[in-house]
Motif scaffolding. Structure first.
Motif, PDB file in Angstrom:
ATOM      1  N   SER A   1      -1.320   5.606 -13.337  1.00 36.38           N
ATOM      2  CA  SER A   1      -1.963   4.308 -13.750  1.00 36.38           C
ATOM      3  C   SER A   1      -1.198   2.910 -13.632  1.00 36.38           C
ATOM      4  O   SER A   1      -1.890   2.057 -13.295  1.00 36.38           O
ATOM      5  CB  SER A   1      -2.356   4.289 -15.287  1.00 36.38           C
ATOM      6  N   TRP A   2       0.045   2.852 -13.888  1.00 38.70           N
ATOM      7  CA  TRP A   2       0.704   1.741 -13.574  1.00 38.70           C
ATOM      8  C   TRP A   2       0.601   1.283 -12.019  1.00 38.70           C
ATOM      9  O   TRP A   2       0.183  -0.097 -11.850  1.00 38.70           O
ATOM     10  CB  TRP A   2       2.172   1.831 -13.864  1.00 38.70           C
ATOM     11  N   ALA A   3       0.772   2.116 -11.156  1.00 36.21           N
ATOM     12  CA  ALA A   3       0.367   1.834  -9.789  1.00 36.21           C
ATOM     13  C   ALA A   3      -0.932   1.251  -9.333  1.00 36.21           C
ATOM     14  O   ALA A   3      -0.796   0.299  -8.765  1.00 36.21           O
ATOM     15  CB  ALA A   3       1.048   3.240  -8.902  1.00 36.21           C
ATOM     16  N   SER A   4      -1.669   1.927  -9.975  1.00 36.77           N
ATOM     17  CA  SER A   4      -3.240   1.278 -10.016  1.00 36.77           C
ATOM     18  C   SER A   4      -3.256  -0.020 -10.285  1.00 36.77           C
ATOM     19  O   SER A   4      -3.765  -1.073  -9.618  1.00 36.77           O
ATOM     20  CB  SER A   4      -4.151   2.274 -10.254  1.00 36.77           C
ATOM     21  N   ASP A   5      -2.784  -0.234 -11.504  1.00 35.99           N
ATOM     22  CA  ASP A   5      -3.292  -1.343 -12.377  1.00 35.99           C
ATOM     23  C   ASP A   5      -2.283  -2.642 -11.685  1.00 35.99           C
ATOM     24  O   ASP A   5      -2.745  -3.551 -11.375  1.00 35.99           O
ATOM     25  CB  ASP A   5      -2.690  -1.441 -13.657  1.00 35.99           C
TER      26      ASP A   5
ATOM     27  N   GLY B   1       4.154  10.355  -9.220  1.00 38.70           N
ATOM     28  CA  GLY B   1       3.397  10.655 -10.439  1.00 38.70           C
ATOM     29  C   GLY B   1       2.866  11.743 -10.683  1.00 38.70           C
ATOM     30  O   GLY B   1       2.830  12.612 -11.713  1.00 38.70           O
ATOM     31  N   LEU B   2       2.067  12.280  -9.608  1.00 37.73           N
ATOM     32  CA  LEU B   2       1.324  13.281  -9.484  1.00 37.73           C
ATOM     33  C   LEU B   2       2.153  14.464  -9.478  1.00 37.73           C
ATOM     34  O   LEU B   2       2.002  15.680 -10.171  1.00 37.73           O
ATOM     35  CB  LEU B   2       0.270  13.526  -8.349  1.00 37.73           C
ATOM     36  N   VAL B   3       3.281  14.469  -8.530  1.00 39.69           N
ATOM     37  CA  VAL B   3       4.060  15.716  -8.455  1.00 39.69           C
ATOM     38  C   VAL B   3       5.195  15.917  -9.752  1.00 39.69           C
ATOM     39  O   VAL B   3       5.256  16.927 -10.240  1.00 39.69           O
ATOM     40  CB  VAL B   3       5.142  15.328  -7.285  1.00 39.69           C
ATOM     41  N   LEU B   4       5.514  14.653 -10.284  1.00 41.53           N
ATOM     42  CA  LEU B   4       6.182  15.074 -11.569  1.00 41.53           C
ATOM     43  C   LEU B   4       5.444  14.732 -12.874  1.00 41.53           C
ATOM     44  O   LEU B   4       6.199  14.919 -14.044  1.00 41.53           O
ATOM     45  CB  LEU B   4       7.184  13.624 -11.403  1.00 41.53           C
ATOM     46  N   VAL B   5       4.125  14.996 -12.736  1.00 41.07           N
ATOM     47  CA  VAL B   5       3.343  15.259 -13.833  1.00 41.07           C
ATOM     48  C   VAL B   5       3.485  13.855 -14.801  1.00 41.07           C
ATOM     49  O   VAL B   5       3.848  14.013 -15.921  1.00 41.07           O
ATOM     50  CB  VAL B   5       3.511  16.358 -14.586  1.00 41.07           C
ATOM     51  N   GLN B   6       3.467  12.681 -14.341  1.00 41.89           N
ATOM     52  CA  GLN B   6       3.652  11.451 -14.949  1.00 41.89           C
ATOM     53  C   GLN B   6       2.506  10.470 -14.995  1.00 41.89           C
ATOM     54  O   GLN B   6       2.462   9.714 -13.752  1.00 41.89           O
ATOM     55  CB  GLN B   6       4.868  10.672 -14.451  1.00 41.89           C
ATOM     56  N   PRO B   7       1.279  10.860 -15.550  1.00 43.09           N
ATOM     57  CA  PRO B   7       0.069  10.121 -15.253  1.00 43.09           C
ATOM     58  C   PRO B   7       0.373   8.495 -15.769  1.00 43.09           C
ATOM     59  O   PRO B   7      -0.384   7.686 -15.111  1.00 43.09           O
ATOM     60  CB  PRO B   7      -0.987  10.662 -16.590  1.00 43.09           C
TER      61      PRO B   7
ATOM     62  N   ALA C   1       0.832  -1.260   0.121  1.00 47.03           N
ATOM     63  CA  ALA C   1      -0.193  -0.258  -0.013  1.00 47.03           C
ATOM     64  C   ALA C   1       0.895   1.291  -0.039  1.00 47.03           C
ATOM     65  O   ALA C   1       0.652   2.246  -0.747  1.00 47.03           O
ATOM     66  CB  ALA C   1      -0.833  -0.006   1.275  1.00 47.03           C
ATOM     67  N   SER C   2       1.878   1.303   0.755  1.00 47.14           N
ATOM     68  CA  SER C   2       2.907   2.414   0.663  1.00 47.14           C
ATOM     69  C   SER C   2       3.449   2.684  -0.709  1.00 47.14           C
ATOM     70  O   SER C   2       3.475   3.790  -0.977  1.00 47.14           O
ATOM     71  CB  SER C   2       3.976   2.277   1.837  1.00 47.14           C
ATOM     72  N   VAL C   3       4.020   1.577  -1.206  1.00 46.11           N
ATOM     73  CA  VAL C   3       4.389   1.567  -2.605  1.00 46.11           C
ATOM     74  C   VAL C   3       3.447   2.299  -3.583  1.00 46.11           C
ATOM     75  O   VAL C   3       3.656   3.219  -4.481  1.00 46.11           O
ATOM     76  CB  VAL C   3       5.262   0.496  -3.138  1.00 46.11           C
ATOM     77  N   LEU C   4       2.395   1.690  -3.538  1.00 50.38           N
ATOM     78  CA  LEU C   4       1.301   2.220  -4.561  1.00 50.38           C
ATOM     79  C   LEU C   4       0.921   3.981  -4.059  1.00 50.38           C
ATOM     80  O   LEU C   4       0.866   4.502  -5.215  1.00 50.38           O
ATOM     81  CB  LEU C   4      -0.137   1.415  -3.882  1.00 50.38           C
TER      82      LEU C   4
END
Length: 82
Positions: free
Chosen positions: A48-52, A38-44, A28-31
């Motif tokens: 998505s990868w983390a969620s998937d 991804g949010l801070v570095l603007v990498q959508p 959960a922490s890695v997720l």
């Protein structure tokens, strides 16, 4: 159940409880960490990868942790019994 067998079962439950908790917290922490990066570095794609990749294993680890906690509640004496 003999006293020795009960003590061994309690120790095994305690170890399984700790292990499953740490696995769940790590996943959960890695997720969340990857999604924040991804949010801070603007990498959508990272979000998505983390969620998937990590959402389902995190939920599975949480369910396993809950089951281990439920079983260990029966084997470890509670405060209400004392």
């Amino acid at each position: 159940m003999s006293s020795t067998a009960l003590t061994r079962a309690q120790a095994a439950c305690r170890a399984a409880f700790t292990l499953t908790l740490l696995i769940f917290l790590a996943l959960a922490s890695v997720l969340v960490g990857v999604q924040i990066l991804g949010l801070v570095l603007v990498q959508p794609g990272w979000i998505s990868w983390a969620s998937d990749a990590l959402f389902t294993p995190s939920i599975g680890a949480a369910v396993l942790f809950g089951l281990v906690a439920f079983v260990s509640g029966y084997l470890n004496p509670g405060a209400s019994e004392e």
